[in-house]
Design a protein around this motif. Structure first.
Motif, PDB file in Angstrom:
ATOM      1  N   UNK A  74      -5.395 -26.755   2.633  1.00 37.40           N
ATOM      2  CA  UNK A  74      -6.633 -26.023   2.903  1.00 37.40           C
ATOM      3  C   UNK A  74      -7.728 -26.961   3.427  1.00 37.40           C
ATOM      4  N   UNK A  75      -8.568 -26.579   4.208  1.00 37.42           N
ATOM      5  CA  UNK A  75      -9.689 -27.474   4.446  1.00 37.42           C
ATOM      6  C   UNK A  75     -11.095 -26.886   4.221  1.00 37.42           C
ATOM      7  N   UNK A  76     -11.825 -27.648   3.530  1.00 37.23           N
ATOM      8  CA  UNK A  76     -13.291 -27.228   3.041  1.00 37.23           C
ATOM      9  C   UNK A  76     -14.071 -27.370   4.339  1.00 37.23           C
ATOM     10  N   UNK A  77     -14.535 -26.186   4.929  1.00 37.46           N
ATOM     11  CA  UNK A  77     -15.430 -26.142   6.111  1.00 37.46           C
ATOM     12  C   UNK A  77     -16.904 -26.345   5.634  1.00 37.46           C
ATOM     13  N   UNK A  78     -17.129 -25.591   4.566  1.00 35.68           N
ATOM     14  CA  UNK A  78     -18.712 -25.786   4.088  1.00 35.68           C
ATOM     15  C   UNK A  78     -18.959 -24.525   3.285  1.00 35.68           C
ATOM     16  N   UNK A  79     -20.223 -24.728   2.683  1.00 31.86           N
ATOM     17  CA  UNK A  79     -20.638 -23.585   1.869  1.00 31.86           C
ATOM     18  C   UNK A  79     -22.057 -22.961   2.647  1.00 31.86           C
ATOM     19  N   UNK A  80     -22.165 -21.512   2.446  1.00 34.44           N
ATOM     20  CA  UNK A  80     -23.395 -21.023   2.964  1.00 34.44           C
ATOM     21  C   UNK A  80     -24.217 -20.364   1.986  1.00 34.44           C
ATOM     22  N   UNK A  81     -25.333 -20.862   1.263  1.00 32.74           N
ATOM     23  CA  UNK A  81     -26.065 -20.652   0.373  1.00 32.74           C
ATOM     24  C   UNK A  81     -26.491 -19.161   0.023  1.00 32.74           C
ATOM     25  N   UNK A  82     -26.864 -18.610  -0.819  1.00 32.70           N
ATOM     26  CA  UNK A  82     -27.426 -17.119  -1.094  1.00 32.70           C
ATOM     27  C   UNK A  82     -28.805 -17.376  -0.644  1.00 32.70           C
ATOM     28  N   UNK A  83     -29.090 -17.290   0.527  1.00 33.54           N
ATOM     29  CA  UNK A  83     -30.678 -17.390   0.942  1.00 33.54           C
ATOM     30  C   UNK A  83     -31.200 -16.087   1.561  1.00 33.54           C
ATOM     31  N   UNK A  84     -32.311 -15.581   1.165  1.00 33.66           N
ATOM     32  CA  UNK A  84     -32.977 -14.514   1.394  1.00 33.66           C
ATOM     33  C   UNK A  84     -33.301 -14.364   3.073  1.00 33.66           C
ATOM     34  N   UNK A  85     -33.403 -15.562   3.383  1.00 33.35           N
ATOM     35  CA  UNK A  85     -33.851 -15.909   4.802  1.00 33.35           C
ATOM     36  C   UNK A  85     -32.892 -15.409   5.625  1.00 33.35           C
ATOM     37  N   UNK A  86     -31.532 -15.198   5.573  1.00 37.69           N
ATOM     38  CA  UNK A  86     -30.594 -14.850   6.112  1.00 37.69           C
ATOM     39  C   UNK A  86     -30.602 -13.325   6.461  1.00 37.69           C
ATOM     40  N   UNK A  87     -31.163 -12.602   5.339  1.00 33.13           N
ATOM     41  CA  UNK A  87     -31.517 -11.076   5.590  1.00 33.13           C
ATOM     42  C   UNK A  87     -32.698 -10.836   6.215  1.00 33.13           C
ATOM     43  N   UNK A  88     -33.640 -11.643   5.970  1.00 27.93           N
ATOM     44  CA  UNK A  88     -34.934 -11.503   6.593  1.00 27.93           C
ATOM     45  C   UNK A  88     -34.675 -11.825   8.301  1.00 27.93           C
ATOM     46  N   UNK A  89     -34.007 -12.771   8.619  1.00 27.43           N
ATOM     47  CA  UNK A  89     -33.824 -12.930  10.100  1.00 27.43           C
ATOM     48  C   UNK A  89     -33.104 -11.814  10.465  1.00 27.43           C
ATOM     49  N   UNK A  90     -31.944 -11.266   9.886  1.00 31.46           N
ATOM     50  CA  UNK A  90     -31.234 -10.133  10.297  1.00 31.46           C
ATOM     51  C   UNK A  90     -31.922  -8.829  10.659  1.00 31.46           C
ATOM     52  N   UNK A  91     -33.105  -8.588   9.772  1.00 30.98           N
ATOM     53  CA  UNK A  91     -33.939  -7.487   9.950  1.00 30.98           C
ATOM     54  C   UNK A  91     -34.818  -7.431  11.194  1.00 30.98           C
ATOM     55  N   UNK A  92     -35.033  -9.002  11.389  1.00 30.67           N
ATOM     56  CA  UNK A  92     -35.974  -9.251  12.608  1.00 30.67           C
ATOM     57  C   UNK A  92     -34.991  -9.152  13.848  1.00 30.67           C
ATOM     58  N   UNK A  93     -33.648  -9.014  13.621  1.00 32.17           N
ATOM     59  CA  UNK A  93     -32.821  -9.010  14.896  1.00 32.17           C
ATOM     60  C   UNK A  93     -32.624 -10.204  15.468  1.00 32.17           C
TER      61      UNK A  93
END
Length: 275
Positions: free
Chosen positions: A216-235
Protein backbone atom coordinates in the motif's frame (compact mmCIF):
# COMPACT_ATOMS: atom_id res chain seq x y z
CA UNK A 1 29.87 6.55 -12.70
CA UNK A 2 28.69 6.96 -16.26
CA UNK A 3 26.49 3.88 -15.98
CA UNK A 4 24.99 5.18 -12.72
CA UNK A 5 24.08 8.53 -14.28
CA UNK A 6 22.59 6.76 -17.31
CA UNK A 7 20.40 4.68 -14.98
CA UNK A 8 19.28 7.87 -13.23
CA UNK A 9 18.48 9.52 -16.54
CA UNK A 10 16.48 6.48 -17.64
CA UNK A 11 14.47 6.63 -14.42
CA UNK A 12 13.75 10.30 -14.95
CA UNK A 13 12.58 9.67 -18.51
CA UNK A 14 10.19 6.99 -17.23
CA UNK A 15 8.66 9.48 -14.82
CA UNK A 16 8.32 12.11 -17.53
CA UNK A 17 6.56 9.64 -19.80
CA UNK A 18 4.26 8.50 -16.99
CA UNK A 19 0.64 7.65 -17.70
CA UNK A 20 -1.32 10.57 -19.09
CA UNK A 21 -4.04 10.90 -18.21
CA UNK A 22 -3.65 9.70 -14.66
CA UNK A 23 -6.89 7.91 -13.80
CA UNK A 24 -7.50 7.74 -10.05
CA UNK A 25 -10.57 5.96 -8.72
CA UNK A 26 -11.57 6.65 -5.12
CA UNK A 27 -13.31 4.07 -2.95
CA UNK A 28 -14.46 5.13 0.50
CA UNK A 29 -14.70 3.19 3.75
CA UNK A 30 -16.53 6.14 5.28
CA UNK A 31 -20.28 6.85 5.48
CA UNK A 32 -22.19 9.85 4.19
CA UNK A 33 -20.76 12.44 1.83
CA UNK A 34 -17.10 11.97 2.81
CA UNK A 35 -16.16 10.51 -0.58
CA UNK A 36 -17.67 13.36 -2.61
CA UNK A 37 -16.16 15.93 -0.23
CA UNK A 38 -12.70 14.42 -0.63
CA UNK A 39 -12.95 14.25 -4.42
CA UNK A 40 -14.30 17.78 -4.90
CA UNK A 41 -11.68 19.37 -2.67
CA UNK A 42 -8.91 17.28 -4.19
CA UNK A 43 -10.08 18.08 -7.71
CA UNK A 44 -10.03 21.81 -6.98
CA UNK A 45 -6.56 21.55 -5.43
CA UNK A 46 -5.16 19.68 -8.44
CA UNK A 47 -6.78 22.16 -10.82
CA UNK A 48 -5.33 25.03 -8.79
CA UNK A 49 -1.86 23.55 -9.39
CA UNK A 50 -2.30 24.07 -13.13
CA UNK A 51 -3.60 20.67 -14.21
CA UNK A 52 -6.69 20.01 -16.29
CA UNK A 53 -8.96 17.89 -14.11
CA UNK A 54 -12.25 16.13 -14.64
CA UNK A 55 -14.31 14.34 -12.00
CA UNK A 56 -16.42 11.43 -13.19
CA UNK A 57 -19.31 10.26 -11.03
CA UNK A 58 -19.45 6.49 -11.61
CA UNK A 59 -22.09 5.02 -9.33
CA UNK A 60 -25.78 4.26 -9.69
CA UNK A 61 -26.54 6.71 -6.85
CA UNK A 62 -28.10 9.51 -8.82
CA UNK A 63 -28.81 11.42 -5.62
CA UNK A 64 -25.09 12.00 -5.18
CA UNK A 65 -24.78 13.13 -8.79
CA UNK A 66 -27.49 15.71 -8.21
CA UNK A 67 -26.69 16.81 -4.63
CA UNK A 68 -22.91 16.83 -4.53
CA UNK A 69 -21.96 17.40 -8.15
CA UNK A 70 -25.04 19.33 -9.32
CA UNK A 71 -25.14 17.40 -12.57
CA UNK A 72 -28.91 17.77 -12.90
CA UNK A 73 -29.93 16.86 -16.45
CA UNK A 74 -26.38 16.63 -17.79
CA UNK A 75 -26.27 13.67 -20.22
CA UNK A 76 -24.18 10.65 -19.23
CA UNK A 77 -21.24 8.95 -20.91
CA UNK A 78 -23.49 5.92 -21.39
CA UNK A 79 -25.81 8.07 -23.51
CA UNK A 80 -22.77 9.19 -25.50
CA UNK A 81 -21.78 5.54 -25.96
CA UNK A 82 -25.27 4.80 -27.24
CA UNK A 83 -24.92 7.72 -29.70
CA UNK A 84 -27.76 9.71 -28.20
CA UNK A 85 -25.69 12.85 -27.51
CA UNK A 86 -22.21 14.13 -28.47
CA UNK A 87 -19.40 13.87 -25.93
CA UNK A 88 -19.16 17.62 -25.29
CA UNK A 89 -22.74 17.62 -24.00
CA UNK A 90 -21.77 15.19 -21.23
CA UNK A 91 -19.21 17.58 -19.68
CA UNK A 92 -20.14 20.26 -17.17
CA UNK A 93 -17.97 23.14 -15.97
CA UNK A 94 -17.86 23.50 -12.19
CA UNK A 95 -17.58 26.70 -10.20
CA UNK A 96 -14.31 25.33 -8.80
CA UNK A 97 -12.68 25.21 -12.23
CA UNK A 98 -12.61 21.48 -12.90
CA UNK A 99 -15.00 19.65 -15.23
CA UNK A 100 -17.55 17.04 -14.18
CA UNK A 101 -19.20 14.16 -15.98
CA UNK A 102 -21.37 11.20 -15.07
CA UNK A 103 -21.04 7.61 -16.17
CA UNK A 104 -24.72 6.70 -15.91
CA UNK A 105 -28.02 8.45 -16.62
CA UNK A 106 -30.54 9.11 -13.84
CA UNK A 107 -32.07 5.66 -14.09
CA UNK A 108 -28.84 3.90 -15.01
CA UNK A 109 -27.62 0.47 -13.92
CA UNK A 110 -24.07 -0.72 -13.29
CA UNK A 111 -24.80 -3.85 -15.33
CA UNK A 112 -23.75 -3.54 -18.99
CA UNK A 113 -23.98 -5.80 -21.98
CA UNK A 114 -20.49 -6.71 -23.21
CA UNK A 115 -20.67 -4.56 -26.35
CA UNK A 116 -22.17 -1.67 -24.41
CA UNK A 117 -19.46 -1.90 -21.75
CA UNK A 118 -16.70 -1.91 -24.37
CA UNK A 119 -18.17 1.13 -26.10
CA UNK A 120 -18.60 2.96 -22.79
CA UNK A 121 -14.99 2.17 -21.89
CA UNK A 122 -13.88 3.56 -25.27
CA UNK A 123 -15.86 6.78 -24.71
CA UNK A 124 -14.41 7.14 -21.21
CA UNK A 125 -10.90 6.69 -22.61
CA UNK A 126 -11.55 9.33 -25.25
CA UNK A 127 -12.77 11.76 -22.60
CA UNK A 128 -9.86 11.00 -20.29
CA UNK A 129 -7.27 11.81 -22.96
CA UNK A 130 -8.35 15.45 -22.82
CA UNK A 131 -7.27 15.84 -19.18
CA UNK A 132 -4.15 15.48 -17.06
CA UNK A 133 -5.91 13.78 -14.16
CA UNK A 134 -9.27 12.01 -13.96
CA UNK A 135 -10.78 11.56 -10.49
CA UNK A 136 -13.50 8.92 -10.33
CA UNK A 137 -16.11 8.78 -7.58
CA UNK A 138 -17.09 5.12 -7.71
CA UNK A 139 -18.06 1.91 -5.92
CA UNK A 140 -17.34 -1.74 -6.56
CA UNK A 141 -19.50 -3.72 -8.94
CA UNK A 142 -19.03 -7.49 -8.53
CA UNK A 143 -15.74 -6.87 -6.67
CA UNK A 144 -14.33 -4.68 -9.45
CA UNK A 145 -14.71 -1.16 -10.77
CA UNK A 146 -17.35 -0.60 -13.45
CA UNK A 147 -14.94 -0.05 -16.39
CA UNK A 148 -11.73 -1.77 -17.45
CA UNK A 149 -10.04 1.64 -17.73
CA UNK A 150 -10.68 2.15 -14.04
CA UNK A 151 -9.42 -1.31 -13.11
CA UNK A 152 -6.24 -0.57 -15.08
CA UNK A 153 -5.77 2.78 -13.36
CA UNK A 154 -4.96 3.73 -9.79
CA UNK A 155 -7.22 3.02 -6.82
CA UNK A 156 -7.19 5.15 -3.67
CA UNK A 157 -9.05 4.07 -0.55
CA UNK A 158 -10.31 6.63 1.93
CA UNK A 159 -10.73 5.62 5.57
CA UNK A 160 -10.60 6.95 9.13
CA UNK A 161 -9.08 5.77 12.41
CA UNK A 162 -12.41 4.18 13.35
CA UNK A 163 -12.00 0.38 13.65
CA UNK A 164 -15.07 -0.25 11.50
CA UNK A 165 -13.70 2.02 8.76
CA UNK A 166 -10.33 0.23 8.86
CA UNK A 167 -12.13 -3.12 8.64
CA UNK A 168 -14.20 -1.93 5.68
CA UNK A 169 -11.10 -0.61 3.89
CA UNK A 170 -9.42 -4.01 4.24
CA UNK A 171 -12.56 -5.70 2.90
CA UNK A 172 -12.48 -3.40 -0.15
CA UNK A 173 -8.86 -4.33 -0.79
CA UNK A 174 -9.66 -8.05 -0.51
CA UNK A 175 -12.65 -7.75 -2.84
CA UNK A 176 -10.67 -5.98 -5.55
CA UNK A 177 -7.75 -8.40 -5.31
CA UNK A 178 -10.11 -11.39 -5.46
CA UNK A 179 -11.27 -10.18 -8.86
CA UNK A 180 -8.25 -8.37 -10.32
CA UNK A 181 -5.38 -10.15 -8.61
CA UNK A 182 -2.62 -8.61 -6.54
CA UNK A 183 -2.14 -4.90 -7.08
CA UNK A 184 -1.24 -1.73 -5.17
CA UNK A 185 -3.57 0.78 -3.52
CA UNK A 186 -3.18 4.32 -2.26
CA UNK A 187 -4.41 5.13 1.24
CA UNK A 188 -5.85 8.45 2.45
CA UNK A 189 -6.74 8.75 6.13
CA UNK A 190 -9.36 11.39 6.92
CA UNK A 191 -10.13 13.07 10.25
CA UNK A 192 -6.58 12.43 11.45
CA UNK A 193 -3.30 14.19 12.04
CA UNK A 194 -0.26 13.11 10.04
CA UNK A 195 1.04 11.04 12.95
CA UNK A 196 -2.34 9.41 13.58
CA UNK A 197 -2.76 8.67 9.88
CA UNK A 198 0.69 7.09 9.62
CA UNK A 199 -0.12 4.77 12.52
CA UNK A 200 -3.34 3.66 10.80
CA UNK A 201 -1.52 3.21 7.51
CA UNK A 202 1.31 1.19 9.00
CA UNK A 203 -1.15 -1.16 10.66
CA UNK A 204 -3.28 -1.82 7.58
CA UNK A 205 -0.18 -1.98 5.34
CA UNK A 206 1.37 -4.60 7.60
CA UNK A 207 -1.78 -6.75 7.47
CA UNK A 208 -2.08 -6.37 3.69
CA UNK A 209 1.56 -7.33 3.21
CA UNK A 210 1.35 -10.30 5.57
CA UNK A 211 -1.89 -11.86 4.39
CA UNK A 212 -2.13 -10.75 0.73
CA UNK A 213 1.47 -9.86 -0.14
CA UNK A 214 0.46 -6.49 -1.52
CA UNK A 215 1.99 -3.07 -0.92
CA UNK A 216 0.00 0.00 0.00
CA UNK A 217 1.11 3.60 -0.54
CA UNK A 218 0.46 6.33 1.98
CA UNK A 219 -1.03 9.25 0.06
CA UNK A 220 -1.74 11.62 2.94
CA UNK A 221 -3.86 12.68 5.89
CA UNK A 222 -6.85 15.04 5.91
CA UNK A 223 -7.30 16.59 9.37
CA UNK A 224 -10.60 16.94 11.20
CA UNK A 225 -10.99 20.62 10.32
CA UNK A 226 -14.24 22.53 10.83
CA UNK A 227 -13.30 24.70 7.84
CA UNK A 228 -14.25 21.78 5.58
CA UNK A 229 -17.85 21.81 6.80
CA UNK A 230 -18.00 25.59 6.78
CA UNK A 231 -16.78 25.71 3.18
CA UNK A 232 -19.30 23.05 2.17
CA UNK A 233 -22.16 25.05 3.68
CA UNK A 234 -21.00 27.99 1.59
CA UNK A 235 -21.07 25.80 -1.52
CA UNK A 236 -17.31 26.19 -1.94
CA UNK A 237 -14.14 24.14 -1.59
CA UNK A 238 -11.89 24.73 1.37
CA UNK A 239 -8.84 26.00 -0.58
CA UNK A 240 -11.04 28.74 -2.02
CA UNK A 241 -13.02 29.69 1.08
CA UNK A 242 -10.28 29.18 3.69
CA UNK A 243 -6.90 28.94 1.93
CA UNK A 244 -4.92 29.09 5.20
CA UNK A 245 -6.83 26.26 6.89
CA UNK A 246 -5.07 23.03 7.85
CA UNK A 247 -7.38 21.10 5.51
CA UNK A 248 -6.34 23.34 2.60
CA UNK A 249 -2.67 22.56 3.22
CA UNK A 250 -3.50 18.84 3.41
CA UNK A 251 -5.37 18.85 0.11
CA UNK A 252 -2.57 20.78 -1.59
CA UNK A 253 -0.06 18.20 -0.36
CA UNK A 254 -2.27 15.36 -1.61
CA UNK A 255 -2.67 17.11 -4.96
CA UNK A 256 1.11 17.28 -5.35
CA UNK A 257 1.28 13.53 -4.75
CA UNK A 258 -0.86 13.04 -7.85
CA UNK A 259 0.96 15.55 -10.04
CA UNK A 260 3.62 14.04 -12.32
CA UNK A 261 5.29 17.41 -12.76
CA UNK A 262 5.98 17.50 -9.04
CA UNK A 263 7.46 13.99 -9.26
CA UNK A 264 9.71 15.17 -12.09
CA UNK A 265 10.94 18.16 -10.08
CA UNK A 266 11.58 15.97 -7.04
CA UNK A 267 13.55 13.53 -9.15
CA UNK A 268 15.60 16.32 -10.71
CA UNK A 269 16.44 17.67 -7.27
CA UNK A 270 17.30 14.20 -6.01
CA UNK A 271 19.55 13.21 -8.87
CA UNK A 272 20.85 16.67 -9.87
CA UNK A 273 20.40 15.75 -13.53
CA UNK A 274 20.04 18.63 -15.96
CA UNK A 275 17.39 17.98 -18.59
Amino acid sequence: MSSFREDQAAGLRRIMSGPRPRIVSVLSAMPGNAQARLIKNLGASIQDDGNNVIIVHATANTGDALTHYKLGNTPSLLEVANQRVPLNKAIKFSEQGYRISRLLPKQGSMQFQQAEGLQLDRIFGKLAQEYDIVLVDTVLNNNALPLQSLNDGEIVIQLTRDPESIKQAYILIKQVCSQLGRRSFGIVVSNASQAQAMLVFENIAQVARRFMQIDLEFMGAIPADEHLSRAEKLGRVVIDAFPMAQASAAFKALARKLDYRQAILAEIQRTSITL
